[in-house]
Design a protein around this motif. Structure first.
Motif, PDB file in Angstrom:
ATOM      1  N   UNK A 109      48.161  37.888  36.974  1.00 15.52           N
ATOM      2  CA  UNK A 109      47.169  38.555  37.669  1.00 15.52           C
ATOM      3  C   UNK A 109      47.620  40.101  38.033  1.00 15.52           C
ATOM      4  N   UNK A 110      47.070  40.982  37.758  1.00 18.83           N
ATOM      5  CA  UNK A 110      47.981  42.536  37.620  1.00 18.83           C
ATOM      6  C   UNK A 110      46.871  43.350  38.370  1.00 18.83           C
ATOM      7  N   UNK A 111      45.798  43.059  38.734  1.00 17.51           N
ATOM      8  CA  UNK A 111      44.987  43.764  39.720  1.00 17.51           C
ATOM      9  C   UNK A 111      43.736  43.242  40.152  1.00 17.51           C
ATOM     10  N   UNK A 112      42.823  43.811  41.062  1.00 19.39           N
ATOM     11  CA  UNK A 112      41.641  43.339  41.601  1.00 19.39           C
ATOM     12  C   UNK A 112      41.254  43.953  42.680  1.00 19.39           C
ATOM     13  N   UNK A 113      40.147  43.826  43.044  1.00 24.80           N
ATOM     14  CA  UNK A 113      39.425  44.513  44.165  1.00 24.80           C
ATOM     15  C   UNK A 113      38.524  43.577  45.283  1.00 24.80           C
ATOM     16  N   UNK A 114      38.579  43.715  46.429  1.00 31.03           N
ATOM     17  CA  UNK A 114      37.910  43.127  47.392  1.00 31.03           C
ATOM     18  C   UNK A 114      36.596  43.583  47.452  1.00 31.03           C
ATOM     19  N   UNK A 115      35.623  42.805  48.016  1.00 35.69           N
ATOM     20  CA  UNK A 115      34.297  43.307  48.140  1.00 35.69           C
ATOM     21  C   UNK A 115      34.350  44.379  49.322  1.00 35.69           C
ATOM     22  N   UNK A 116      35.160  44.663  50.280  1.00 38.82           N
ATOM     23  CA  UNK A 116      35.379  45.778  51.107  1.00 38.82           C
ATOM     24  C   UNK A 116      35.691  47.023  50.419  1.00 38.82           C
ATOM     25  N   UNK A 117      36.074  47.044  48.947  1.00 41.45           N
ATOM     26  CA  UNK A 117      36.853  48.204  48.206  1.00 41.45           C
ATOM     27  C   UNK A 117      38.277  48.167  48.490  1.00 41.45           C
ATOM     28  N   UNK A 118      38.991  47.213  49.263  1.00 43.20           N
ATOM     29  CA  UNK A 118      40.399  47.279  49.402  1.00 43.20           C
ATOM     30  C   UNK A 118      40.967  46.695  48.088  1.00 43.20           C
ATOM     31  N   UNK A 119      42.109  47.121  47.588  1.00 40.99           N
ATOM     32  CA  UNK A 119      42.605  46.670  46.474  1.00 40.99           C
ATOM     33  C   UNK A 119      43.503  45.359  46.749  1.00 40.99           C
ATOM     34  N   UNK A 120      43.539  44.687  45.821  1.00 46.44           N
ATOM     35  CA  UNK A 120      44.188  43.203  45.952  1.00 46.44           C
ATOM     36  C   UNK A 120      45.850  43.652  46.154  1.00 46.44           C
ATOM     37  N   UNK A 121      46.425  42.865  47.143  1.00 41.02           N
ATOM     38  CA  UNK A 121      47.671  42.867  47.430  1.00 41.02           C
ATOM     39  C   UNK A 121      48.886  42.336  46.735  1.00 41.02           C
TER      40      UNK A 121
END
Length: 500
Positions: A482-494
């Motif tokens: 897993x190298x990236x991602x976004x939550x539905x509130x626009x915050x990036x994956x940690x």
């Protein structure tokens, strides 16, 4: 620590041939969708069941059971094999149950894994059990709770009789649990009942080499929390308004659970009802016992206080020590006639960390997932050695699957994104997101022995972070990162270093 170094008691229950200790226990996960005695499950790799998996290739399983009283007593529902003794277990009682597991189509490896026990379980802590797989007593003696903690990270069971892989032409594999509640057990352990359950994971032997099989255990790394006496803070977590008749929940059918519809756990947690008491008309509930679970049926937190409202009053029940279940039936307050009123709502408080679960003010990132915040998209790197045609699907909460990455050929080191921004979901007020589970599938190509299907839990029950890896490349390495991602509130994956 005992003499054998196992940490469990070595005074195995006497005369196992006469008193075959119990077999079953809360949480080995099973595969199937049927009920009653006899053959319960016939599955292929097309079936998707929460927390239950079928590995590479088509595999069909049969599961049947019998207990010491001569009854089947087992059910299989939505992937969960469950056995419940016919009567409550009292001090001095003993018995056993045996599950027969066999494959129909192709030689297969088989793992099982227990679910973690409640943090407060008087019966589970006192019930002496032994577990046999094939000819080997893999758990000679200990408590049911100890057994459930012991095998939460999975145990391979197809090779217990000498040879690897279950043969469709061979005898069924026996899994037996023998049990006894000592006569001197504490009073609060007697007169209770419990369900003994398990899940299974299987894969075709011809699809994965024996040398790579160790990397196939999907339960590796699961660790159960130890019981604790208290919690730093007991905070409000949610409420369930009772608008319809409360019924006993089916552990394998989430539609029978009571959804938390208000508060911090709304949309993320449920009350799995294990007991109900009604008024004389058998319609309105006056008492309820339940477990607090997430969408997968796993513990969703430790209850520290429960409030039951009935009529104009509310009855308050501290849960001491904190536990994932209430431990007993809790009743609404009495009405003017001296009888319990009908339950109108249930409010729960759970244990939280000293910071209330919100981290320090100087924490620069928000890694929260749950409620109205879900995984919108996830980007993976393909680490296989050969080009592969990859497709990704995700579950819709209303049923069915949705393609979130159309089939495309990905080279080694290439990335692809599972995008759920157009997938409608019914949980909380999310709107669109990835569903409870997202499946990465190699349609063609790839390396010999690599995982053909990999399931990623995207329900927020398991925290995802950049750097997490999934699947096997067939050569001892991982298949996806897993190298990236976004939550539905626009915050990036940690990243893992940012997780609270």
């Amino acid at each position: 620590m005992t003499a054998d170094g196992s940490g469990r008691r070595t005074d195995a229950l006497a005369d196992l041939s006469r008193r075959r200790l119990l077999a079953g226990l809360g949480g080995l996960g099973a595969i199937g969708a049927a009920s009653g005695a006899g053959t319960f499950a016939y599955l292929t790799d097309d079936e998707r069941l929460p927390r239950n998996r079928i590995g590479a290739g088509e595999v069909a399983l049969d599961v049947s059971c019998s207990d010491s009283s001569g009854n089947g007593g087992c059910t299989v529902s939505n992937g969960l094999v469950s056995y419940t003794p016919e009567n409550p277990i009292d001090r001095g009682d003993w018995g056993d149950v045996t599950f027969d597991v066999s494959v129909r189509t192709n030689p297969a490896r088989l793992w099982f894994a227990t679910t973690c026990p409640p943090t407060r379980d008087p019966l589970g802590e006192e019930l002496d059990v032994s577990l046999r797989v094939g000819d080997e007593w893999v758990f000679p003696s200990g408590s049911l709770s100890e057994l459930r903690r012991e095998f939460a990270d999975g145990l391979r069971v197809d090779d217990r009789d000498g040879g690897a892989c279950l043969d469709p032409e061979g005898d069924a594999l026996e899994i037996e649990l023998a049990w006894e509640l000592p006569a001197d057990a504490p009073a609060d352990a007697g007169g209770e009942t419990t369900a003994f359950e398990f899940r299974l994971y299987t894969e075709q032997c011809r699809h994965v080499s024996e040398g790579d099989a160790a990397g196939s255990n999907p339960y590796a790394g699961i660790d159960c929390d130890e019981p604790r006496d208290g919690c730093p803070n007991c905070d409000y977590a949610g409420k369930v308004d009772v608008d319809e008749r409360i019924v006993r929940s089916d552990a394998g059918d989430a539609s029978t659970w009571l959804a938390i519809d208000e508060g911090p756990l709304a949309g993320d947690a449920y009350l799995l009802v294990t007991d109900v008491e009604y008024k004389d008309d058998d319609e309105e509930a006056v008492g309820v016992r339940f477990d607090l679970v997430d969408a997968n049926g796993d513990p969703a937190g430790e209850l520290c206080e429960v409030r039951i409202k009935g009529g104009n009053d509310t009855a308050t029940y501290p849960i001491e020590p904190p536990s994932t279940d209430t431990g007993e039936t809790l009743y609404a307050p009495e009405n003017d006639g001296g009888n319990p009123a009908g339950i109108s709502n249930v409010q729960i408080d759970v244990c939280v960390d000293d910071d209330g679960g919100n981290g320090d003010d100087d924490d620069p990132v928000d890694c929260e997932c749950g409620g109205n915040v879900r995984y919108r998209d996830l980007t993976f790197r393909y680490d296989g050695g050969s080009d592969a045609a990859i497709r990704v699907t995700t579950q819709r909460t209303g049923g069915g699957d949705e393609v979130v990455f159309e089939e495309a050929t990905i080279a080694s080191g290439g990335t692809f994104t599972a995008d759920g921004s157009d997938v409608s979901q019914t949980w909380a007020n999310v709107g669109t997101s990835l569903g409870q589970n997202t499946t990465i599938e190699i349609v063609s190509g790839g390396d010999s022995g690599a995982s053909e299907r990999v399931e990623v839990h995207t329900s927020c029950s398991e925290v995802l972070a950049i750097g997490d890896t999934f699947g096997s490349d067939g050569s001892g390495g991982t298949l996806y990162e897993l190298v990236g991602g976004t939550f539905t509130d626009e915050n990036a994956l940690c990243g893992s270093e940012d997780l609270r």
